[in-house]
Design a protein around this motif. Structure first.
Motif, short mmCIF file in Angstrom:
data_model
loop_
_atom_site.label_atom_id
_atom_site.label_comp_id
_atom_site.label_asym_id
_atom_site.label_seq_id
_atom_site.Cartn_x
_atom_site.Cartn_y
_atom_site.Cartn_z
N LEU A 1 0.84 -1.20 0.00
CA LEU A 1 0.00 0.00 0.00
C LEU A 1 0.88 1.25 0.00
CD1 LEU A 1 -2.82 -1.10 2.46
CD2 LEU A 1 -3.06 -0.62 0.01
N ALA A 2 1.91 1.26 0.82
CA ALA A 2 2.82 2.41 0.86
C ALA A 2 3.47 2.64 -0.50
CB ALA A 2 3.88 2.22 1.94
N GLU A 3 3.92 1.58 -1.15
CA GLU A 3 4.55 1.71 -2.47
C GLU A 3 3.56 2.19 -3.52
OE1 GLU A 3 7.99 -1.72 -1.91
OE2 GLU A 3 6.05 -2.27 -2.77
N ASN A 4 2.28 1.96 -3.29
CA ASN A 4 1.24 2.42 -4.20
C ASN A 4 0.72 3.81 -3.82
OD1 ASN A 4 0.31 0.54 -6.45
ND2 ASN A 4 0.62 -0.89 -4.76
N GLY A 5 1.39 4.46 -2.85
CA GLY A 5 1.08 5.84 -2.53
C GLY A 5 0.05 6.06 -1.44
N PHE A 6 -0.27 5.03 -0.65
CA PHE A 6 -1.26 5.17 0.41
C PHE A 6 -0.58 5.40 1.75
CE2 PHE A 6 -3.43 2.86 -2.90
CZ PHE A 6 -4.65 3.52 -2.96
N GLY A 7 -1.24 6.16 2.60
CA GLY A 7 -0.78 6.42 3.95
C GLY A 7 -1.97 6.40 4.89
N HIS A 8 -1.75 6.83 6.12
CA HIS A 8 -2.80 6.86 7.13
C HIS A 8 -3.96 7.73 6.65
CE1 HIS A 8 -4.78 6.91 10.99
NE2 HIS A 8 -4.60 8.22 11.13
N LYS A 9 -5.16 7.17 6.69
CA LYS A 9 -6.41 7.84 6.32
C LYS A 9 -6.52 8.14 4.83
CE LYS A 9 -8.25 10.66 9.27
NZ LYS A 9 -8.43 11.83 10.13
N SER A 10 -5.77 7.41 4.00
CA SER A 10 -5.92 7.52 2.56
C SER A 10 -7.23 6.86 2.14
CB SER A 10 -4.77 6.82 1.82
OG SER A 10 -3.57 7.53 1.97
N VAL A 11 -7.68 7.23 0.93
CA VAL A 11 -8.92 6.67 0.39
C VAL A 11 -8.60 5.84 -0.84
CG1 VAL A 11 -11.18 7.21 -0.62
CG2 VAL A 11 -10.26 8.64 1.22
N LEU A 12 -9.03 4.58 -0.81
CA LEU A 12 -8.95 3.69 -1.96
C LEU A 12 -10.37 3.48 -2.46
CD1 LEU A 12 -7.64 1.58 -3.86
CD2 LEU A 12 -7.96 -0.10 -2.02
N ARG A 13 -10.62 3.83 -3.71
CA ARG A 13 -11.93 3.61 -4.32
C ARG A 13 -11.75 2.71 -5.53
NH1 ARG A 13 -12.59 8.69 -6.45
NH2 ARG A 13 -14.38 7.86 -7.58
N PHE A 14 -12.80 1.94 -5.81
CA PHE A 14 -12.77 1.16 -7.03
C PHE A 14 -14.13 1.20 -7.70
CE2 PHE A 14 -13.93 -1.82 -3.74
CZ PHE A 14 -14.71 -2.80 -4.31
N ARG A 15 -14.09 1.20 -9.03
CA ARG A 15 -15.29 1.25 -9.86
C ARG A 15 -15.30 0.00 -10.73
NH1 ARG A 15 -15.19 6.58 -12.60
NH2 ARG A 15 -15.74 7.26 -10.51
N THR A 16 -16.46 -0.61 -10.86
CA THR A 16 -16.60 -1.87 -11.59
C THR A 16 -17.51 -1.65 -12.80
OG1 THR A 16 -18.34 -2.48 -10.02
CG2 THR A 16 -16.13 -3.38 -9.62
N PRO A 17 -16.93 -1.30 -13.95
CA PRO A 17 -17.74 -1.05 -15.14
C PRO A 17 -18.67 -2.23 -15.44
CG PRO A 17 -15.47 -0.43 -15.55
CD PRO A 17 -15.50 -1.15 -14.22
N GLY A 18 -19.93 -1.90 -15.73
CA GLY A 18 -20.93 -2.93 -16.02
C GLY A 18 -21.69 -3.40 -14.80
N LEU A 19 -21.17 -3.13 -13.63
CA LEU A 19 -21.86 -3.46 -12.39
C LEU A 19 -22.21 -2.13 -11.73
CD1 LEU A 19 -19.57 -6.33 -11.06
CD2 LEU A 19 -21.66 -6.53 -12.42
#
Length: 118
Positions: free
Chosen positions: A92-110
């Motif tokens: 997560l850290a290597e992907n740019g996330f830290g404390h209280k970061s927000v990860l969102r995902f969108r599922t096209p077609g759903l």
């Protein structure tokens, strides 16, 4: 519109990473209002992104009727409002996330439960 303080804060913030056993990651599945807000998950920033996908997300959202239909290769990932392509073997850290970061995902077609009420 942002919130503006009416005065100066004269106390230490209590929601810094130092006050938590593990950093918090807010996780949200766009357009799926069965979950009204992002979920706050205590998660080590050393957790690999593929572990989030294969273990954390099923634990959080697996009971949703559309979860089993997700085509993971088509998922759109967001770090807060910014779309990004995660390094699945990266932490997560290597992907740019830290404390209280927000990860969102969108599922096209759903599209969640749109149109199912009223």
């Amino acid at each position: 519109m942002s919130t503006v303080a009416m005065g100066e804060y004269t106390f230490a913030a209590r929601d810094t990473a130092a006050h938590f056993a593990q950093p918090l990651l807010y996780v949200g599945w766009d357009e799926h209002m069965m979950f009204a807000a992002p979920l706050a998950v205590p998660l080590s920033l050393a957790t690999r992104f593929d572990e989030v996908v294969n273990q954390v997300l099923p634990a959080l959202y697996g009971q949703h009727p559309e979860f089993a239909n997700i085509v993971w290769s088509k998922v759109q990932w967001f770090r807060s409002a910014d779309m990004f392509t995660p390094r699945m073997q990266g932490t997560l850290a290597e992907n740019g996330f830290g404390h209280k970061s927000v990860l969102r995902f969108r599922t096209p077609g759903l599209e969640g439960l749109h149109g199912s009420c009223g």
